[in-house]
Design an enzyme around this catalytic site. Structure first.
Site, PDB file in Angstrom:
ATOM      1  NE  ARG A  83      -0.606  71.609  -8.669  1.00 26.57           N
ATOM      2  CZ  ARG A  83      -1.086  72.762  -9.117  1.00 26.57           C
ATOM      3  NH1 ARG A  83      -1.701  72.838 -10.276  1.00 26.57           N
ATOM      4  NH2 ARG A  83      -0.947  73.863  -8.405  1.00 26.57           N
ATOM      5  CG  HIS A 127      -4.889  76.109  -6.168  1.00 30.67           C
ATOM      6  ND1 HIS A 127      -4.338  75.232  -7.065  1.00 30.67           N
ATOM      7  CD2 HIS A 127      -5.644  76.959  -6.906  1.00 30.67           C
ATOM      8  CE1 HIS A 127      -4.748  75.533  -8.301  1.00 30.67           C
ATOM      9  NE2 HIS A 127      -5.543  76.578  -8.230  1.00 30.67           N
ATOM     10  CD  GLU A 172      -2.178  79.559 -12.145  1.00 32.72           C
ATOM     11  OE1 GLU A 172      -3.117  80.355 -11.978  1.00 32.72           O
ATOM     12  OE2 GLU A 172      -2.157  78.745 -13.076  1.00 32.72           O
ATOM     13  CG  ASN A 299      -0.005  75.955 -13.299  1.00 29.11           C
ATOM     14  OD1 ASN A 299       0.610  74.894 -13.239  1.00 29.11           O
ATOM     15  ND2 ASN A 299      -0.689  76.447 -12.290  1.00 29.11           N
ATOM     16  CE1 TYR A 301      -5.696  75.443 -17.990  1.00 32.15           C
ATOM     17  CE2 TYR A 301      -4.234  76.945 -16.823  1.00 32.15           C
ATOM     18  CZ  TYR A 301      -5.079  75.851 -16.820  1.00 32.15           C
ATOM     19  OH  TYR A 301      -5.308  75.174 -15.661  1.00 32.15           O
ATOM     20  CD  GLU A 361      -3.509  74.827 -12.690  1.00 22.78           C
ATOM     21  OE1 GLU A 361      -4.039  75.652 -13.457  1.00 22.78           O
ATOM     22  OE2 GLU A 361      -3.482  74.978 -11.461  1.00 22.78           O
TER      23      GLU A 361
HETATM   24  C1  PNW Z   1      -5.517  78.640 -13.151  1.00 15.06           C
HETATM   25  N1  PNW Z   1      -5.388  84.368 -16.080  1.00 15.06           N
HETATM   26  O1  PNW Z   1      -6.151  79.865 -13.054  1.00 15.06           O
HETATM   27  C2  PNW Z   1      -5.717  78.030 -11.779  1.00 15.06           C
HETATM   28  O2  PNW Z   1      -4.552  77.527 -11.179  1.00 15.06           O
HETATM   29  C3  PNW Z   1      -6.820  77.026 -11.723  1.00 15.06           C
HETATM   30  O3  PNW Z   1      -7.295  76.955 -10.402  1.00 15.06           O
HETATM   31  C4  PNW Z   1      -7.872  77.397 -12.734  1.00 15.06           C
HETATM   32  O4  PNW Z   1      -9.040  76.643 -12.586  1.00 15.06           O
HETATM   33  C5  PNW Z   1      -7.254  77.212 -14.104  1.00 15.06           C
HETATM   34  O5  PNW Z   1      -6.060  77.965 -14.233  1.00 15.06           O
HETATM   35  C6  PNW Z   1      -8.170  77.568 -15.254  1.00 15.06           C
HETATM   36  O6  PNW Z   1      -8.490  78.926 -15.248  1.00 15.06           O
HETATM   37  C7  PNW Z   1      -5.916  80.928 -13.858  1.00 15.06           C
HETATM   38  O7  PNW Z   1      -6.311  85.228 -16.113  1.00 15.06           O
HETATM   39  C8  PNW Z   1      -6.886  81.927 -13.854  1.00 15.06           C
HETATM   40  O8  PNW Z   1      -4.319  84.559 -16.715  1.00 15.06           O
HETATM   41  C9  PNW Z   1      -6.706  83.058 -14.583  1.00 15.06           C
HETATM   42  C10 PNW Z   1      -5.548  83.215 -15.329  1.00 15.06           C
HETATM   43  C11 PNW Z   1      -4.577  82.228 -15.335  1.00 15.06           C
HETATM   44  C12 PNW Z   1      -4.775  81.094 -14.598  1.00 15.06           C
END
Ligand code: PNW
Length: 458
Positions: A83, A127, A172, A299, A301, A361
């Site tokens: 991707r 992006h 996002e 996505n 985390y 992601e």
């Molecule tokens: C995503 N938050 O970013 C992006 O899609 C990527 O480009 C990035 O490198 C990756 O996650 C890791 O950070 C985010 O604050 C940035 O909630 C901030 C947030 C969520 C996703």
């Protein structure tokens, strides 16, 4: 790999795609080459105080000059999919109007080379690197930007739609809208909550306008979707205020974008909770936005644990508890909580009716180091991916139609406001020499993918 890993891969169906993800501004560099126009991230990162230690994407991982080498790396890892995103200002240096042939040529070569190596390209059209000229006339707060995006999507899919099957319109949009226009920690760095909701609507509209035009250009098996970020919210205690603030945070962080996409409407109470007026909309906007997508990109985390305040706070100011006793955190300060990932996937299937999901992601930042011997030990990243995949495997067993998994990221890269200080790659980048070193997690991922291939051919 372990016995447990073998059991893990067996849960994923034959044909499940295994990949890694990147984004143009985070890896390419070469920001002034071959006719690329400036983007909002060039300007933002050049503004003192915006990005960690003044880092910029000027060189990044120099991927623009290293495509063949990086594809060999993907092949070495055994990825079945990759991707990446297309930089809008490479294709249309002014955002609209004159096409820069060299920009389209670059991505055509990348796609052809991926296909020649048997790697399926998943292409993200946006992006976050908005052409600066569009920002000068309001960026995403200007409705015209949505039409400009649809024209850009049309141009790209006319060129690559004969060979790329999988497309992601936006990555996002919550981050583009809120981080870019609401709190201003991302480009273009505006702090105006009302503007964030106007931008958010135009991002959704851009997706809705682009969908039919992309489908008209793409061969019949084409799959078009978008990637949304989700952070599941949990209450820290049983108090009424906590329940209320947790639900409001969920509304703001998770429902704002999925609800218009899945149900063609903004969630009830969203604008009131954020103390904004509804963004200007035209008849038909929500129908376009709510048109069926072929898949949802997820996505994820981490999760948020919320403690209610006695004074109702706006959900963008709700109190997050931390550190949770006994919990582990990544270098981003994000809690590792695979169970919330499982529950999120179930929710997207049952509550939002998503019939095809890809994890576009998932990954973790840790302090990785290289001492010159070609080895990078990152056991915590292996554990993170393992645990999150276990949670995904359980969702698959619970009936969730999950089709693929992309770890973030293939390479260490420019982590937006954090610059190069946060490393998410399964491949280490030594920024002095641009040398790539497969981390232990990369070797482990490779073994896992190969075990899945073996299990699938039995
Ligand atoms: C995503 N938050 O970013 C992006 O899609 C990527 O480009 C990035 O490198 C990756 O996650 C890791 O950070 C985010 O604050 C940035 O909630 C901030 C947030 C969520 C996703």
């Amino acid at each position: 790999i372990s016995r447990a890993d073998l059991d893990l891969v067996r849960a994923f169906p034959k044909g499940f795609l295994w990949g890694a993800a990147t984004a143009s501004y985070q890896i390419e560099g070469a920001i002034k080459e071959d006719g690329r126009g400036p983007s909002i991230w060039d300007e933002f990162s050049a503004t003192p105080g915006k990005v960690f230690q003044g880092h910029t994407g000027e060189v990044a991982t120099d991927h623009y000059h290293r495509v063949p080498e990086d594809i060999v790396l993907m092949k070495e890892l055994g990825l079945s999919a990759y991707r990446f995103s297309i930089a809008w200002p490479r294709v249309l240096p002014q955002g609209r109007g004159a096409i820069n042939a060299a920009g389209l040529d670059f991505y055509e070569r990348l796609v052809d080379e991926l296909l020649a190596h048997g790697i399926a390209p998943f292409v993200t059209l946006y992006h976050w690197d908005l052409p600066l000229s569009l920002h000068k006339v309001g960026g995403w707060t200007n409705r015209d930007t949505a039409y400009a995006f649809a024209d850009y999507a049309d141009i790209v899919t006319k060129r690559l739609g004969d060979r790329v099957a999988n497309w992601i319109t936006l990555n996002e949009p919550w981050c583009s809208a809120y981080l870019g226009y609401g709190c201003g920690i991302h480009a273009p760095g505006i702090q105006d909550r009302q503007a964030a909701f106007v931008a958010g609507h135009h991002l959704l509209l851009a997706h809705g306008l682009a969908l039919p035009r992309m489908r008209a250009n793409i061969k019949s098996v084409a799959q078009v979707g978008l990637s949304l970020n989700f952070t599941p919210t949990y209450a820290s205690d049983e108090r009424e205020e906590t329940k209320r603030d947790t639900e409001l945070t969920d509304l703001f962080v998770n429902q704002w974008f999925i609800s218009p996409i899945a149900h063609g409407r903004y969630p009830e109470g969203l604008f009131e909770a954020l103390e904004v007026t509804p963004p200007p909309m035209q008849d038909g906007d929500l129908e376009l936005i709510g048109a069926p997508i072929d898949f949802l990109g997820v996505n994820n985390y981490t999760r948020d644990v919320i403690r209610g305040g006695t004074i109702p706070a706006r959900p963008d100011e709700s109190v997050k508890v931390g550190p949770v006793p006994g919990a582990c955190y990544t270098e981003m300060g994000w809690e590792i909580h695979p169970q919330s990932f499982n529950e999120l996937l179930l929710r997207l299937y049952h509550e939002y009716g998503m019939q095809a999901l890809y994890i576009t992601e998932n990954g973790a930042a840790f302090k990785d180091t290289w001492n010159g011997d070609g080895v990078v030990h990152d056991p915590r990243r292996i554990a993170y991916i393992q645990e999150y995949l276990q949670a995904a495997a359980e969702a698959v067993e619970q009936g969730v139609p999950l089709r693929g998994y992309f770890t973030w990221s293939l390479l260490d890269n420019f982590e937006w406001a954090e610059g190069y200080s946060k490393r998410f790659g399964i491949v280490y980048v030594d920024y002095q020499t641009q040398r790539r070193i497969i981390k232990d997690s990369g070797h482990w991922y490779k073994a896992l993918l190969s075990a899945h291939r073996d299990a699938s051919t039995l």
